[in-house]
Design a protein around this motif. Sequence first.
Motif, short mmCIF file in Angstrom:
data_model
loop_
_atom_site.label_atom_id
_atom_site.label_comp_id
_atom_site.label_asym_id
_atom_site.label_seq_id
_atom_site.Cartn_x
_atom_site.Cartn_y
_atom_site.Cartn_z
N ILE A 140 0.72 -1.07 -0.03
CA ILE A 140 -0.03 -0.14 0.09
C ILE A 140 0.87 1.18 -0.10
N LEU A 141 1.96 1.42 0.82
CA LEU A 141 2.90 2.45 1.15
C LEU A 141 3.53 2.55 -0.29
N VAL A 179 -5.08 5.95 2.56
CA VAL A 179 -5.06 5.27 1.06
C VAL A 179 -6.12 4.42 0.97
N MET A 180 -6.83 3.30 1.70
CA MET A 180 -7.78 2.56 1.68
C MET A 180 -9.22 3.51 1.93
N PHE A 197 -9.20 6.74 0.46
CA PHE A 197 -9.00 7.34 -0.66
C PHE A 197 -9.50 6.42 -1.68
N ILE A 198 -9.26 5.28 -1.85
CA ILE A 198 -9.50 4.31 -3.09
C ILE A 198 -11.11 3.80 -3.06
N SER A 199 -11.59 3.95 -2.07
CA SER A 199 -13.06 3.57 -1.78
C SER A 199 -14.04 4.62 -1.45
N GLN A 200 -13.60 5.95 -2.14
CA GLN A 200 -14.39 7.28 -1.94
C GLN A 200 -15.58 7.15 -2.85
N ASP A 201 -15.52 6.64 -3.91
CA ASP A 201 -16.43 6.85 -5.10
C ASP A 201 -17.58 5.71 -4.96
N VAL A 202 -18.25 5.59 -3.86
CA VAL A 202 -19.25 4.72 -3.80
C VAL A 202 -20.53 4.89 -4.61
N PRO A 203 -21.20 3.94 -5.18
CA PRO A 203 -22.15 4.43 -5.73
C PRO A 203 -23.41 4.90 -4.95
N VAL A 204 -24.35 5.60 -5.29
CA VAL A 204 -25.54 5.83 -4.68
C VAL A 204 -26.58 4.56 -4.48
N LEU A 205 -27.10 4.46 -3.17
CA LEU A 205 -27.82 3.40 -3.00
C LEU A 205 -29.27 3.67 -3.90
N ASP A 206 -29.51 2.77 -4.53
CA ASP A 206 -30.83 2.64 -5.38
C ASP A 206 -32.16 2.57 -4.31
N LYS A 207 -33.00 3.44 -4.13
CA LYS A 207 -34.11 3.70 -3.38
C LYS A 207 -34.90 2.50 -3.47
N ASP A 208 -35.26 2.22 -4.63
CA ASP A 208 -36.20 1.05 -4.86
C ASP A 208 -35.65 -0.48 -4.50
N LYS A 209 -34.39 -0.68 -4.71
CA LYS A 209 -33.64 -1.62 -4.27
C LYS A 209 -33.62 -1.95 -2.67
N ALA A 210 -33.27 -0.70 -2.07
CA ALA A 210 -33.38 -0.40 -0.73
C ALA A 210 -34.87 -0.94 -0.03
N LEU A 211 -36.02 -0.27 -0.65
CA LEU A 211 -37.12 -0.65 -0.02
C LEU A 211 -37.60 -2.28 -0.47
N TYR A 250 -15.77 -3.82 -0.57
CA TYR A 250 -15.82 -4.56 -1.80
C TYR A 250 -14.81 -3.73 -2.72
N LEU A 251 -14.88 -2.39 -2.86
CA LEU A 251 -13.88 -1.73 -3.42
C LEU A 251 -12.36 -1.96 -2.69
N GLN A 252 -12.32 -1.98 -1.72
CA GLN A 252 -11.12 -2.20 -1.05
C GLN A 252 -10.48 -3.39 -1.32
N LYS A 253 -11.18 -4.37 -1.32
CA LYS A 253 -10.94 -5.78 -1.53
C LYS A 253 -10.48 -6.04 -2.89
N GLN A 254 -11.07 -5.35 -3.70
CA GLN A 254 -10.91 -5.70 -5.31
C GLN A 254 -9.43 -4.81 -5.56
N TRP A 255 -9.27 -3.59 -5.11
CA TRP A 255 -8.17 -2.84 -5.30
C TRP A 255 -7.09 -3.72 -4.55
N LEU A 256 -6.99 -4.00 -3.31
CA LEU A 256 -5.91 -4.90 -2.69
C LEU A 256 -5.41 -6.28 -3.39
N ARG A 257 -6.39 -6.70 -3.90
CA ARG A 257 -6.26 -8.08 -4.88
C ARG A 257 -5.34 -7.80 -5.89
N GLN A 258 -5.56 -6.71 -6.71
CA GLN A 258 -5.05 -6.31 -7.69
C GLN A 258 -3.42 -5.73 -7.23
N LEU A 259 -3.30 -5.09 -6.32
CA LEU A 259 -2.24 -4.39 -5.92
C LEU A 259 -1.19 -5.54 -5.53
#
Length: 284
Positions: A53-54, A113-114, A116-130, A270-279
């Motif tokens: 990571i560093l 860093v962790m 930073f790489i997971s800051q772009d979280v998609p918005v929760l779909d309200k219909d799916k939440a319901l 999820y984003l962190q695990k994916q990024w770490l796996r690639q790293l």
Amino acid sequence: MQTYQKHYPYQKHYLTAKVATDLFNLNPQLLSEQQRLQVDRLVKRVSHIQNAILHSREAEQIEVTPQEVESAFAQCVAGYASVDEFHIALHRQHLDESQLKQALSHEIACEKVMSFISQDVPVLDKDKALAYFHDHQQEFSRNSSWEMSQILITINEQFVENHRPAALQRIREVKEQCDVSAFETLALKYSECPSALSNGYLGWCEEGKLYPQVVSALQILPTEMVSSPVETELGFHLVRYHQHRPARIATFEEAYPFLQQKHEQRARQYLQKQWLRQLMVMSS
């Protein structure tokens, strides 16, 4: 932009102390051979991940301020009874203040860093939440609960005074005293429940975790009144409640902030695990 050297002589000492405390609540010197092997394996893995990571491109965009390091350092010191005890513990871990601050700086950088790489979280779909809300109503329901106290006389055939007739007679005598003596005093004096040490106070108890007989008594009992003796497989109880929270199911509007938080947490992980796996693939 900060740069990091490839090898940190003090990193293993710091991580060993941290992992030993987190896993076993022990200083490394007190670990058994098996525990030490487990700690060493985890330290090796964590160290490898930290170093990757560093030295990632993302770490070049991260800045750790001296104030952040000093704050983390102060928290470490605050965990000891005195500054002298802190320095003794530091010496036992083969670290000095400068090395500890370097290790803390690296730890903070990894956390940033962790984040930073997971800051772009998609918005929760309200219909799916319901839909999730309707399919998982049990997650948003609350049983009836009572903030309560009790006096317990157990039934135990091994002791004459706890044979059922004797236990029933004893609880009836305690019940009679409730008219003239404080419930808390009687609980401390007579109750055979561990809560006697807290004057009979049990705190908040949910319906599903109480004996059905006790629930039946509570449902018809006025606030702060003492019940008649209630028999369960454990023995005889005198119960009293201070507050009651009725059962209810949260509305979707009440649940939605929780669902948003849960979604964000899972998406970040999820984003962190994916990024770490690639790293880790790139650094292997």
